[in-house]
Scaffold this active site. Sequence first.
Site: not given
Length: 183
Positions: A77, A114, A149
Amino acid sequence: MLKTTLFYVRSAVCTAWFRLNGIHCSLVACDGQMPGLDGSGNVQIGKRFVVRGVVARCEIAAKANAQILIGDRVFLNQGVVIGAVESVEIGDDTLIGDFSAVYDSNYHELEPGHPDKPRPVRIGKNVWIGSGVLVLPGSVIGDHTVVAARSVVKGTLPPRVLAAGNPAQVVKELDIPEGWRRG
């Protein structure tokens, strides 16, 4: 008849756009804006792939030496971003909701000295990822799982569950029979 003809013409243009950007695919259907594509790596897309970009365009990017493998009948979407520095795999019949993102890398170091370490992401078959979900590096989502969601997926979600939250946790087990797929 005219509507069908326009669909096929638009699909042919969309497919050409994918191929011109180095994406290996069969026929692709785009609704709205063409997605932003970076096929520097290996991107392979299965049959009946649909991308919606009416409000915001999607982005699919595989950096050099990375791969993105997308199965058959997958739907993205609007506003979805898929980014790979190493590997992202999305199984057949998966639906990914508006403004979700799937990353296998943080794309920058978190602390000096790092460096970022990309970790592959695997999304199983028949998965439904809701609107605004963030799938972080190293995550695995099992077959037939639904992610609610606005959830953040970090780690592994088992098959056939509903997961929600930050980080996403199993809320409910789902009774999904073999062979059933999302429409």
